[in-house]
Motif scaffolding. Structure first.
Motif, PDB file in Angstrom:
ATOM      1  N   PRO A 259     -13.631 -42.203  74.507  1.00  0.00           N
ATOM      2  CA  PRO A 259     -13.952 -42.247  75.625  1.00  0.00           C
ATOM      3  C   PRO A 259     -12.790 -44.035  75.492  1.00  0.00           C
ATOM      4  CG  PRO A 259     -15.593 -42.887  74.138  1.00  0.00           C
ATOM      5  CD  PRO A 259     -14.840 -42.541  73.964  1.00  0.00           C
ATOM      6  N   ASN A 260     -11.989 -44.118  74.503  1.00  0.00           N
ATOM      7  CA  ASN A 260     -11.530 -44.883  74.413  1.00  0.00           C
ATOM      8  C   ASN A 260      -9.430 -44.633  75.192  1.00  0.00           C
ATOM      9  OD1 ASN A 260     -11.358 -44.875  72.427  1.00  0.00           O
ATOM     10  ND2 ASN A 260     -10.389 -46.519  71.567  1.00  0.00           N
ATOM     11  N   ALA A 261      -9.448 -43.489  75.095  1.00  0.00           N
ATOM     12  CA  ALA A 261      -8.291 -42.972  75.137  1.00  0.00           C
ATOM     13  C   ALA A 261      -8.040 -41.776  76.186  1.00  0.00           C
ATOM     14  CB  ALA A 261      -7.999 -42.034  73.391  1.00  0.00           C
ATOM     15  N   ARG A 262      -9.367 -41.868  76.776  1.00  0.00           N
ATOM     16  CA  ARG A 262      -9.121 -40.939  77.844  1.00  0.00           C
ATOM     17  C   ARG A 262      -7.803 -40.714  79.244  1.00  0.00           C
ATOM     18  NH1 ARG A 262     -15.929 -39.894  78.090  1.00  0.00           N
ATOM     19  NH2 ARG A 262     -16.077 -39.203  75.950  1.00  0.00           N
ATOM     20  N   ARG A 263      -8.196 -39.904  79.468  1.00  0.00           N
ATOM     21  CA  ARG A 263      -6.355 -39.613  80.589  1.00  0.00           C
ATOM     22  C   ARG A 263      -5.127 -40.429  80.144  1.00  0.00           C
ATOM     23  NH1 ARG A 263      -9.488 -38.744  85.183  1.00  0.00           N
ATOM     24  NH2 ARG A 263     -11.513 -38.727  85.701  1.00  0.00           N
ATOM     25  N   THR A 264      -4.713 -39.904  78.377  1.00  0.00           N
ATOM     26  CA  THR A 264      -3.368 -39.918  78.067  1.00  0.00           C
ATOM     27  C   THR A 264      -2.954 -38.818  77.948  1.00  0.00           C
ATOM     28  OG1 THR A 264      -4.934 -40.704  76.362  1.00  0.00           O
ATOM     29  CG2 THR A 264      -4.273 -42.668  77.425  1.00  0.00           C
ATOM     30  N   GLY A 265      -3.816 -37.966  78.155  1.00  0.00           N
ATOM     31  CA  GLY A 265      -2.706 -36.539  77.671  1.00  0.00           C
ATOM     32  C   GLY A 265      -3.323 -36.317  76.707  1.00  0.00           C
ATOM     33  N   LEU A 266      -4.108 -36.586  75.626  1.00  0.00           N
ATOM     34  CA  LEU A 266      -4.146 -36.469  74.116  1.00  0.00           C
ATOM     35  C   LEU A 266      -4.708 -34.996  74.101  1.00  0.00           C
ATOM     36  CD1 LEU A 266      -5.069 -39.358  72.153  1.00  0.00           C
ATOM     37  CD2 LEU A 266      -3.400 -38.615  71.950  1.00  0.00           C
ATOM     38  N   ALA A 267      -5.834 -34.331  74.809  1.00  0.00           N
ATOM     39  CA  ALA A 267      -6.725 -33.562  74.928  1.00  0.00           C
ATOM     40  C   ALA A 267      -4.542 -32.328  74.730  1.00  0.00           C
ATOM     41  CB  ALA A 267      -7.731 -33.295  76.596  1.00  0.00           C
ATOM     42  N   THR A 268      -4.263 -32.263  75.648  1.00  0.00           N
ATOM     43  CA  THR A 268      -3.721 -31.774  76.060  1.00  0.00           C
ATOM     44  C   THR A 268      -2.591 -31.122  74.948  1.00  0.00           C
ATOM     45  OG1 THR A 268      -3.633 -31.581  78.330  1.00  0.00           O
ATOM     46  CG2 THR A 268      -1.353 -31.426  77.315  1.00  0.00           C
ATOM     47  N   THR A 269      -2.190 -32.324  74.221  1.00  0.00           N
ATOM     48  CA  THR A 269      -1.366 -32.229  73.573  1.00  0.00           C
ATOM     49  C   THR A 269      -2.154 -31.603  71.888  1.00  0.00           C
ATOM     50  OG1 THR A 269      -0.403 -34.751  73.769  1.00  0.00           O
ATOM     51  CG2 THR A 269      -0.407 -33.812  71.152  1.00  0.00           C
ATOM     52  N   VAL A 270      -2.874 -31.921  71.907  1.00  0.00           N
ATOM     53  CA  VAL A 270      -4.120 -31.551  70.697  1.00  0.00           C
ATOM     54  C   VAL A 270      -4.081 -29.867  71.250  1.00  0.00           C
ATOM     55  CG1 VAL A 270      -6.097 -30.605  69.909  1.00  0.00           C
ATOM     56  CG2 VAL A 270      -5.378 -33.354  69.444  1.00  0.00           C
ATOM     57  N   MET A 271      -4.057 -29.957  72.230  1.00  0.00           N
ATOM     58  CA  MET A 271      -4.013 -28.474  72.800  1.00  0.00           C
ATOM     59  C   MET A 271      -3.338 -27.221  72.227  1.00  0.00           C
ATOM     60  SD  MET A 271      -6.842 -27.518  75.735  1.00  0.00           S
ATOM     61  CE  MET A 271      -7.138 -26.088  75.239  1.00  0.00           C
ATOM     62  N   ALA A 272      -1.457 -27.842  73.048  1.00  0.00           N
ATOM     63  CA  ALA A 272      -0.692 -27.525  72.364  1.00  0.00           C
ATOM     64  C   ALA A 272      -0.098 -27.572  70.771  1.00  0.00           C
ATOM     65  CB  ALA A 272       0.246 -28.567  72.984  1.00  0.00           C
ATOM     66  N   VAL A 273      -0.451 -28.203  70.069  1.00  0.00           N
ATOM     67  CA  VAL A 273      -0.198 -28.017  68.890  1.00  0.00           C
ATOM     68  C   VAL A 273      -1.083 -26.690  67.621  1.00  0.00           C
ATOM     69  CG1 VAL A 273      -0.598 -29.327  66.478  1.00  0.00           C
ATOM     70  CG2 VAL A 273       0.566 -30.269  68.258  1.00  0.00           C
ATOM     71  N   LEU A 274      -2.401 -26.893  68.533  1.00  0.00           N
ATOM     72  CA  LEU A 274      -3.038 -25.745  68.128  1.00  0.00           C
ATOM     73  C   LEU A 274      -2.706 -24.659  68.826  1.00  0.00           C
ATOM     74  CD1 LEU A 274      -7.348 -27.544  68.650  1.00  0.00           C
ATOM     75  CD2 LEU A 274      -5.348 -26.637  66.270  1.00  0.00           C
ATOM     76  N   ALA A 275      -2.038 -24.562  69.687  1.00  0.00           N
ATOM     77  CA  ALA A 275      -1.404 -22.676  70.746  1.00  0.00           C
ATOM     78  C   ALA A 275      -0.417 -22.650  69.875  1.00  0.00           C
ATOM     79  CB  ALA A 275      -1.272 -23.362  72.012  1.00  0.00           C
ATOM     80  N   ALA A 276       0.029 -23.868  69.574  1.00  0.00           N
ATOM     81  CA  ALA A 276       1.126 -23.039  68.531  1.00  0.00           C
ATOM     82  C   ALA A 276       1.111 -22.360  67.279  1.00  0.00           C
ATOM     83  CB  ALA A 276       2.697 -24.166  67.650  1.00  0.00           C
ATOM     84  N   ARG A 277       0.504 -23.195  66.698  1.00  0.00           N
ATOM     85  CA  ARG A 277      -0.645 -22.502  64.737  1.00  0.00           C
ATOM     86  C   ARG A 277      -0.702 -21.690  65.285  1.00  0.00           C
ATOM     87  NH1 ARG A 277       0.905 -22.239  59.997  1.00  0.00           N
ATOM     88  NH2 ARG A 277      -0.407 -20.692  59.649  1.00  0.00           N
TER      89      ARG A 277
END
Length: 336
Positions: free
Chosen positions: A277-295
C-alpha cells in the motif's frame, strides 16, 4: 580461491557478489582443465544463488548451471534481455484456458470424461473448479451431481469453469436451470517485447525460482490456515518454468512489490502482481512485469497472458496501459 590463486572477492574482474543474487549477470568460469590448461566458458543468465555450495546461474535454457565459487574468473551485472518484436503466437480461447491451467496447477486432479476436477484446499477458484472442456461422458445433470459430491467430500463448494466455445453447448442452460451463480473472469493477452521495455529501476527487482517468506508476506491470497498455505505453495511453485519477482524494501525490509510468471513455450503467464500500500502508484507493478517479461522473452516466449476478475477495475486499467487486450471472458459457476 580462483585458479590464479587470488581470492574471488579481490579480483577486479569479479564485479558481482552475493548481494546480486536475483539479477541478470554475465560470468566467466573455468569449466574444466585439459592437463594444466583451464578451459573457460561464458554464461549469461539470472544469478540464482551464491553460497558455500557454489554459484548457480540460470541461462536462457532455463536449466540451472552450478559451479564452485573458486572457478569464477569474471562477472558483472548486465541489462535485461533485449526482447525483440516478433509475431505474437496465436491461441484460441480453448488453448488459452489449457495454458492457464498448466501455469497454475491444482494439487489434486481427477478426470471426469474430458473434464478435469481440480482441488487445492480452496486456494483460488482456478485451482478449485472443474475445467468443463469437452464431454464429461455423462448426462450433464448427472455430471454436475458428481462434481458437487466430489467437492463436498473435500469441504469445498462446487465451481464449474464455463467457456464458450469449449464447454458443452447445453451446459449454461443446465446451470441456469439449477440456479448456479456466475462470476466472470477476463483473459487478456499482449505482445511480450513492448512490455519488456517498460518501467524503470529494473535493477531493483530480484528474480528467484522460489517464493520465500518475504515474497509470501505480500501475497494477499494466503491465509492463516496451514492446509491452505501448503496448498498455495504447491500451486504457485507448479507449472512450467516458474519465476518470482521481488522488489525488496529499504534495508532488506518487507518487499514493496512482487509478481509471478510461468513460461509455457511461446506464452508467458503472469499472476500475483502485488504492490505494498505505501508503494502504490509509483510504477513498481509495471517494473516487475517488465523484468518478468524480459526473462520470458529470454526463454523464447513471444506473448503474455493473464486472468483478471471482471470487477477488478484497478487491475484492468493497469493492464490496459501495458497493452493488454481481452481475448475472451469465461465464468466460474458456483453450484447451489
Amino acid at each position: 580461491m580462483s585458479p590464479s590463486g587470488t581470492p574471488v572477492e579481490g579480483r577486479p574482474e569479479v564485479r558481482i557478489d552475493r548481494s546480486d543474487v536475483g539479477r541478470r549477470v554475465s560470468v566467466r568460469r573455468v569449466s574444466e582443465f585439459v592437463g594444466d590448461r583451464p578451459v573457460f566458458r561464458d554464461l549469461i543468465g539470472v544469478l540464482e544463488s551464491w553460497d558455500d555450495h557454489g554459484i548457480s546461474v540460470v541461462p536462457r535454457s532455463g536449466e540451472s548451471v552450478t559451479f564452485p565459487a573458486d572457478r569464477l574468473v569474471a562477472g558483472k551485472t548486465v541489462p535485461l534481455f533485449p526482447a525483440r518484436r516478433v509475431r505474437p503466437p496465436s491461441a484460441t480461447p480453448l488453448e488459452l484456458q489449457r495454458i492457464a491451467a498448466r501455469s497454475w496447477p491444482a494439487v489434486e486432479n481427477e478426470p471426469l470424461g474430458e473434464w478435469t476436477l481440480r482441488a487445492a484446499a480452496g486456494f483460488t477458484r482456478r485451482a478449485n473448479s472443474v475445467q468443463a472442456l469437452g464431454d464429461p461422458g455423462l448426462p450433464l445433470g448427472e455430471a454436475l451431481d458428481r462434481v458437487r459430491g466430489w467437492y463436498a467430500a473435500r469441504g469445498l463448494p462446487g465451481y464449474v469453469e464455463v467457456i464458450t466455445p469449449g464447454s458443452p453447448p447445453d451446459l449454461a442452460a443446465e446451470l441456469d436451470r439449477i440456479g448456479a451463480a456466475y462470476a466472470p473472469t477476463l483473459v487478456r493477452t499482449a505482445p511480450l517485447a513492448p512490455l519488456a521495455k517498460l518501467g524503470r529501476g529494473h535493477e531493483r527487482v530480484r528474480l528467484s525460482r522460489t517464493a520465500g517468506p518475504r515474497w509470501m508476506s505480500l501475497y494477499r491470497r494466503v491465509t492463516a490456515d496451514p492446509a491452505v498455505e501448503e496448498a498455495a505453495r504447491q500451486v504457485i511453485h507448479g507449472g512450467p518454468s516458474v519465476w518470482f519477482a521481488t522488489v525488496p524494501g529499504p534495508d532488506g525490509g518487507a518487499p514493496l512489490a512482487i509478481g509471478r510468471l510461468a513460461v509455457d513455450g511461446a506464452w508467458a503467464c503472469f499472476g500475483a502482481i502485488e504492490v505494498a500500500p505505501n508503494a502504490r502508484r509509483t510504477g513498481l507493478a509495471t517494473t516487475v512485469m517488465a523484468v518478468l517479461a524480459a526473462r520470458a522473452a529470454e526463454e523464447g516466449a513471444g506473448a503474455a497472458c493473464l486472468q483478471v476478475e471482471a470487477e477488478n477495475a484497478g487491475a484492468i486499467a493497469l493492464y490496459d496501459g501495458l497493452g493488454f487486450a481481452t481475448s475472451h471472458t469465461y465464468h466460474y459457476a458456483r453450484l447451489p
